[in-house]
Design a protein around this motif. Structure first.
Motif, PDB file in Angstrom:
ATOM      1  N   UNK A  64     107.014  52.942   6.569  1.00 19.67           N
ATOM      2  CA  UNK A  64     107.428  53.485   6.492  1.00 19.67           C
ATOM      3  C   UNK A  64     108.745  53.020   5.034  1.00 19.67           C
ATOM      4  N   UNK A  65     109.573  53.713   4.212  1.00 21.17           N
ATOM      5  CA  UNK A  65     110.748  52.650   3.626  1.00 21.17           C
ATOM      6  C   UNK A  65     111.339  51.517   4.296  1.00 21.17           C
ATOM      7  N   UNK A  66     111.724  52.202   5.565  1.00 20.05           N
ATOM      8  CA  UNK A  66     113.060  51.750   6.267  1.00 20.05           C
ATOM      9  C   UNK A  66     111.969  50.496   7.414  1.00 20.05           C
ATOM     10  N   UNK A  67     110.920  50.715   7.128  1.00 23.09           N
ATOM     11  CA  UNK A  67     110.056  49.754   8.481  1.00 23.09           C
ATOM     12  C   UNK A  67     108.736  49.683   7.065  1.00 23.09           C
ATOM     13  N   UNK A  68     108.609  49.241   6.382  1.00 26.65           N
ATOM     14  CA  UNK A  68     107.574  48.881   5.584  1.00 26.65           C
ATOM     15  C   UNK A  68     106.310  47.840   6.709  1.00 26.65           C
ATOM     16  N   UNK A  69     107.278  47.244   7.513  1.00 33.60           N
ATOM     17  CA  UNK A  69     105.917  46.885   7.599  1.00 33.60           C
ATOM     18  C   UNK A  69     105.241  46.918   9.581  1.00 33.60           C
ATOM     19  N   UNK A  70     105.669  48.490  10.151  1.00 33.42           N
ATOM     20  CA  UNK A  70     105.306  49.211  10.751  1.00 33.42           C
ATOM     21  C   UNK A  70     103.850  49.074  11.276  1.00 33.42           C
ATOM     22  N   UNK A  71     102.800  48.813  12.834  1.00 36.69           N
ATOM     23  CA  UNK A  71     101.815  48.231  12.648  1.00 36.69           C
ATOM     24  C   UNK A  71     101.128  47.271  12.287  1.00 36.69           C
ATOM     25  N   UNK A  72     101.634  47.079  11.161  1.00 32.84           N
ATOM     26  CA  UNK A  72     100.803  45.501   9.876  1.00 32.84           C
ATOM     27  C   UNK A  72      99.894  44.262  11.360  1.00 32.84           C
ATOM     28  N   UNK A  73      99.930  44.445  12.914  1.00 35.67           N
ATOM     29  CA  UNK A  73      98.693  43.444  13.429  1.00 35.67           C
ATOM     30  C   UNK A  73      98.111  44.663  14.330  1.00 35.67           C
ATOM     31  N   UNK A  74      98.275  45.403  13.631  1.00 38.12           N
ATOM     32  CA  UNK A  74      96.897  46.191  13.670  1.00 38.12           C
ATOM     33  C   UNK A  74      95.506  45.715  12.898  1.00 38.12           C
ATOM     34  N   UNK A  75      94.140  45.943  13.504  1.00 33.32           N
ATOM     35  CA  UNK A  75      93.305  45.061  13.167  1.00 33.32           C
ATOM     36  C   UNK A  75      92.534  46.222  11.910  1.00 33.32           C
ATOM     37  N   UNK A  76      92.588  45.948  10.583  1.00 34.99           N
ATOM     38  CA  UNK A  76      91.883  46.476   9.040  1.00 34.99           C
ATOM     39  C   UNK A  76      93.569  47.283   8.782  1.00 34.99           C
ATOM     40  N   UNK A  77      94.863  46.734   9.341  1.00 35.36           N
ATOM     41  CA  UNK A  77      95.948  47.828   8.609  1.00 35.36           C
ATOM     42  C   UNK A  77      95.758  49.181   8.744  1.00 35.36           C
ATOM     43  N   UNK A  78      95.456  49.951   8.930  1.00 32.19           N
ATOM     44  CA  UNK A  78      95.512  50.621  10.014  1.00 32.19           C
ATOM     45  C   UNK A  78      95.421  51.063  11.203  1.00 32.19           C
ATOM     46  N   UNK A  79      96.596  52.003  11.466  1.00 37.32           N
ATOM     47  CA  UNK A  79      96.989  52.002  13.538  1.00 37.32           C
ATOM     48  C   UNK A  79      96.118  53.600  13.863  1.00 37.32           C
ATOM     49  N   UNK A  80      95.380  52.236  15.191  1.00 40.05           N
ATOM     50  CA  UNK A  80      94.611  52.983  16.258  1.00 40.05           C
ATOM     51  C   UNK A  80      96.130  54.236  16.735  1.00 40.05           C
ATOM     52  N   UNK A  81      95.691  55.224  16.686  1.00 39.35           N
ATOM     53  CA  UNK A  81      95.991  56.302  17.468  1.00 39.35           C
ATOM     54  C   UNK A  81      96.775  56.911  15.825  1.00 39.35           C
TER      55      UNK A  81
END
Length: 437
Positions: free
Chosen positions: A338-355
């Motif tokens: 989100x705008x306040x946490x733009x790096x969240x999930x960034x270490x997930x392969x492919x750049x999209x979050x599992x689940x």
């Protein structure tokens, strides 16, 4: 039917995902911190909900929405879909895509067709960069048929809007309209006669938008002008004039959908016919879009400027003097951001979050009555008096100082080529979500 489709779409995201109804949002009911972004369709979430269409006034905080890429002068030839991304694939990098959308855009004869198959709600595309005043023009052949609407609009995150729209039962007129922050005032509309049938013939439609006036043109001739000086709202003490960054948005949508408000259905020419000759011959309704050109407003600072990277709002009033031309980033690392946490999930392969949850796809659970591509208010039939969401604005000049807001089948159209990049996720969640009316 929609609720039965949503679990299938979520299963495609993750076998362990749990179906949850995204919270609704409004000026009086802001999003919760765990789903901070209020999408264009009035639902809270993360990821794509925080990108184009995210309304900071209704979000958890002004910084919940991701900053919007600034205006760029550009001509879109509309002869390729290489620079188009489905909403499920776009994380905010405007250098990778010119258009983002939902539905089924196709290519035919060097142009883009926006299609609307039976029982669907059509196709909508929006530019990835934002226009803050300037000129935009497009070569268009409209759709036809009762209840079928073609739209070419400027639409802002805080619901400022400038429209060209065509109903399929009137092929000799272009309807124009404007809204300030989505406030419904149907006295704002006006029609422009067109010289020849809008379905069979390309016409060039243009909006010239400055801090002082809006001009609508057809084939280079002025059809209508609205001056900002004519929009003063003495009750609200402010200008009821579109004034904030907008995306160029093109669409075909079913104004005549049976579940729409009666005023919308009547305005659109009646209930849509899913067994029409258009459907029998081609498999869908369609509108044709040729070259589109954006020219940014020439300002080096203040309203209309675009010298840096992104726009954001520093005040909930969301008027032109609260927009900041900034160097803030615009790209999420994943759909958990989100705008306040733009790096969240960034270490997930492919750049999209599992689940990932339904909130990762805007429109996954539309506000009832809200039709994607249809612009602001869902009921076009009843005239209402102009009300306001902000007060205490200065009447001097046009830099308002306002207080806090209070409130296809085979053999498709002429050999059109289907896009291959749209994922099963986009088809299931995008179309299912858009149908939730």
């Amino acid at each position: 039917m929609i609720r039965s489709l949503l679990p299938l779409g979520i299963a495609l995201l993750s076998a362990t995902s749990v179906l949850a109804e995204p919270p609704a949002c409004s000026l009086t009911q802001k999003c919760p911190e765990e789903a901070p972004c209020c999408s264009q369709y009035g639902q809270c979430g993360v990821g794509a909900f925080c990108l184009g269409g995210c309304d900071p006034r209704m979000s958890f905080g002004l910084d919940s929405c991701v900053p919007a890429p600034v205006c760029q002068d550009k001509t879109f030839k509309m002869d390729s879909l290489d620079r188009y991304k489905d909403i499920s694939e776009y994380l905010g990098d405007s250098s990778e895509a010119d258009w983002v959308g939902q539905g089924e855009p196709l290519l035919y004869n060097g142009n883009v067709l926006l299609t609307m198959a039976p029982k669907s709600v059509g196709t909508v595309l929006a530019t990835t960069t934002y226009m803050w005043y300037g000129n935009v023009k497009a070569k268009i052949k409209t759709s036809r048929g009762r209840g079928v609407v073609t739209a070419f609009i400027l639409f802002g995150d805080v619901k400022d809007e400038i429209d060209f729209e065509w109903v399929g039962t009137d092929l000799n007129a272009a309807q124009t309209n404007y809204y300030f922050q989505g406030i419904p005032n149907y006295d704002n509309s006006g029609n422009i006669s067109v010289s020849s049938n809008t379905y069979d013939n390309f016409h060039e439609y243009e909006v010239r938008w400055t801090p002082d006036e809006i001009t609508w043109l057809v084939d280079g001739k002025v059809g209508r002008t609205k001056k900002r000086s004519e929009t003063w709202n003495a009750t609200a003490n402010q200008w009821a004039f579109p004034q904030t960054p907008t995306r160029v948005q093109i669409s075909i949508w079913p104004g005549g959908l049976e579940t729409n408000a009666k005023g919308t259905i009547d305005w659109a020419g009646g209930v849509i016919d899913w067994n029409s000759d258009e459907i029998k011959n081609y498999g869908y309704y369609f509108a044709t879009f040729g070259e589109i050109t954006v020219e940014c407003y020439k300002a080096t600072s203040g309203p209309g400027s675009h010298s840096k990277k992104s726009y954001y709002y520093n005040n909930i009033a969301a008027t032109n003097d609260t927009v900041i031309d900034s160097d803030k980033p615009t790209v999420l690392k994943s759909f958990l951001g989100s705008g306040t946490n733009m790096d969240a999930g960034g270490d997930t392969p492919g750049g999209t979050a599992a689940g990932a949850s339904p909130e990762s796809i805007p429109g996954g659970s539309n506000q009832p009555g809200q039709v994607p591509g249809g612009g602001g208010s869902s009921d076009r039939g009843s005239s209402t008096s102009d009300t306001s969401s902000a007060a205490g604005c200065s009447t001097t000049g046009f830099s308002q100082t306002c207080g806090q807001t209070l409130g296809g089948k085979s053999g498709s159209v002429r050999g059109a080529e289907r896009t291959l990049g749209a994922s099963a996720l986009a088809v299931v969640i995008g179309i299912a979500g858009l149908l939730f009316l």
